[in-house]
Design a protein around this motif. Structure first.
Motif, PDB file in Angstrom:
ATOM      1  N   GLU A 164      44.465  46.851  52.986  1.00  0.00           N
ATOM      2  CA  GLU A 164      44.791  45.444  52.749  1.00  0.00           C
ATOM      3  C   GLU A 164      43.529  44.610  52.575  1.00  0.00           C
ATOM      4  O   GLU A 164      43.467  43.729  51.699  1.00  0.00           O
ATOM      5  CB  GLU A 164      45.637  44.898  53.904  1.00  0.00           C
ATOM      6  N   THR A 165      42.509  44.891  53.387  1.00  0.00           N
ATOM      7  CA  THR A 165      41.264  44.129  53.272  1.00  0.00           C
ATOM      8  C   THR A 165      40.536  44.478  51.985  1.00  0.00           C
ATOM      9  O   THR A 165      39.940  43.599  51.340  1.00  0.00           O
ATOM     10  CB  THR A 165      40.366  44.386  54.489  1.00  0.00           C
ATOM     11  N   TRP A 168      42.151  42.611  49.281  1.00  0.00           N
ATOM     12  CA  TRP A 168      41.767  41.199  49.412  1.00  0.00           C
ATOM     13  C   TRP A 168      40.373  40.965  48.853  1.00  0.00           C
ATOM     14  O   TRP A 168      40.126  39.958  48.169  1.00  0.00           O
ATOM     15  CB  TRP A 168      41.838  40.804  50.887  1.00  0.00           C
ATOM     16  N   GLN A 169      39.438  41.881  49.112  1.00  0.00           N
ATOM     17  CA  GLN A 169      38.086  41.719  48.566  1.00  0.00           C
ATOM     18  C   GLN A 169      38.108  41.667  47.044  1.00  0.00           C
ATOM     19  O   GLN A 169      37.324  40.941  46.434  1.00  0.00           O
ATOM     20  CB  GLN A 169      37.187  42.881  49.009  1.00  0.00           C
ATOM     21  N   THR A 171      40.692  40.706  45.116  1.00  0.00           N
ATOM     22  CA  THR A 171      41.542  39.666  44.519  1.00  0.00           C
ATOM     23  C   THR A 171      41.246  38.255  45.009  1.00  0.00           C
ATOM     24  O   THR A 171      41.613  37.290  44.330  1.00  0.00           O
ATOM     25  CB  THR A 171      43.023  39.977  44.781  1.00  0.00           C
ATOM     26  N   HIS A 172      40.594  38.111  46.159  1.00  0.00           N
ATOM     27  CA  HIS A 172      40.323  36.766  46.668  1.00  0.00           C
ATOM     28  C   HIS A 172      39.408  36.010  45.697  1.00  0.00           C
ATOM     29  O   HIS A 172      38.378  36.526  45.247  1.00  0.00           O
ATOM     30  CB  HIS A 172      39.647  36.835  48.038  1.00  0.00           C
ATOM     31  N   ALA A 177      45.453  37.110  39.966  1.00  0.00           N
ATOM     32  CA  ALA A 177      45.270  38.434  40.560  1.00  0.00           C
ATOM     33  C   ALA A 177      45.805  39.547  39.678  1.00  0.00           C
ATOM     34  O   ALA A 177      45.379  40.701  39.809  1.00  0.00           O
ATOM     35  CB  ALA A 177      45.934  38.483  41.934  1.00  0.00           C
ATOM     36  N   TYR A 185      40.413  49.344  43.565  1.00  0.00           N
ATOM     37  CA  TYR A 185      40.585  49.273  45.019  1.00  0.00           C
ATOM     38  C   TYR A 185      41.354  50.468  45.563  1.00  0.00           C
ATOM     39  O   TYR A 185      41.163  50.858  46.718  1.00  0.00           O
ATOM     40  CB  TYR A 185      41.196  47.940  45.449  1.00  0.00           C
TER      41      TYR A 185
END
Length: 283
Positions: A164-165, A168-169, A171-172, A177, A185
């Protein structure tokens, strides 16, 4: 000219996997990836540059397809990784080269420049930091581990190693997205879940404090050796702030700084624009 070869080099007993493209004799360009990725992060960039440059993109030790030696056999520090990469460049005949640094690739590449400034023809920094003002509050959990190397602080960082992280890296800070392919990823997550990989990454989180301690030395290198520098920055990066890109101009007034409306993994959405900036800058 744009065909990519996938090779391995024996570097003092360590097997380093790398991608290579371009014509022998063309200007050399070394691509250094970051956490938690590998050389595959350059899959969209290399074909856009291979007509002009001889490109090599290695997987750092412990990452991607390169060897993952046991922690008892290899101390996972950025100094040791940089030493392997320095020998790697010699092994593949990269005697003079421009270097593209991203994330973990920055303290690795800047160490190469400190050790062998005569080898560096130019630097492209894509969210590759060398200034404390470039570090966001997202580093606070890791800073806590620097200040107190307790088991609790180490365990708290395992949250940074989850799928999940990693997603997030990627797509943040990306406005859409859906523009980010899941391939990158997903492959990173696969590599991250190999035996011992998590503890290796926790070791590197701890050692990152030594990169920050070297920032003054990196900055002195910039002032003394004046390498041409292009900063291409995802301006919405949650870890490395735009101030870190602007800071290069303090030590290198001629540095070129360009921002893109994207996040940490800027090549996922802006490979064409970044390739164009590199071609213009190194041309």
């Amino acid at each position: 000219m744009t065909a990519i070869a996938y090779r391995r080099a024996d570097v003092d007993g360590y097997n380093v996997f790398y991608r290579e493209a371009g014509r022998a004799g063309a200007p050399k360009l070394l691509l250094l990836h970051g956490f938690p990725s590998a050389g595959h992060m350059f899959r969209d960039l290399v074909p856009r540059l291979a007509d002009r440059f001889h490109i090599v993109a290695p997987d750092l030790p412990g990452f991607g397809q390169s060897d993952l030696p046991e922690r008892s056999q290899f101390a996972y520090t950025f100094e040791n990784i940089a030493n392997v990469m320095a020998r790697f460049t010699e092994r593949v005949g990269f005697d003079r080269f421009a270097v593209y640094v991203f994330d973990y690739g920055a303290p690795t590449g800047f160490r190469l420049a400190l050790k062998h400034p005569e080898r560096i023809t130019a630097i492209v920094s894509q969210n590759g930091n060398a200034y404390e003002e470039g570090l966001s509050d997202g580093w606070n959990p890791i800073r806590a581990y620097w200040q107190e190397a307790s088991a609790a602080n180490r365990e708290a960082l395992r949250a940074l190693l989850t799928r999940e992280t990693t997603i997030w890296q990627y797509t943040h800070g990306v406005p859409d997205a859906s523009a980010v392919s899941p391939d990158g990823y997903s492959l990173d997550d696969y590599y991250m879940n190999r035996p011992s990989a998590h503890d290796i990454q926790l070791d590197l989180f701890r050692d990152y404090r030594n990169n920050v301690a070297l920032y003054p030395a990196f900055q002195e290198y910039f002032r003394v050796h004046r390498p041409p520098l292009l900063a291409v920055w995802g301006k919405n990066d949650p870890f490395f702030l735009p101030a870190g890109a602007q800071a290069f101009t303090r030590d290198l007034p001629d540095a070129v700084v360009r921002f893109f409306d994207t996040g940490h993994f800027a090549l996922e959405t802006h490979a064409s624009e970044i390739a164009g900036a590199i071609r213009d800058f190194l041309g």
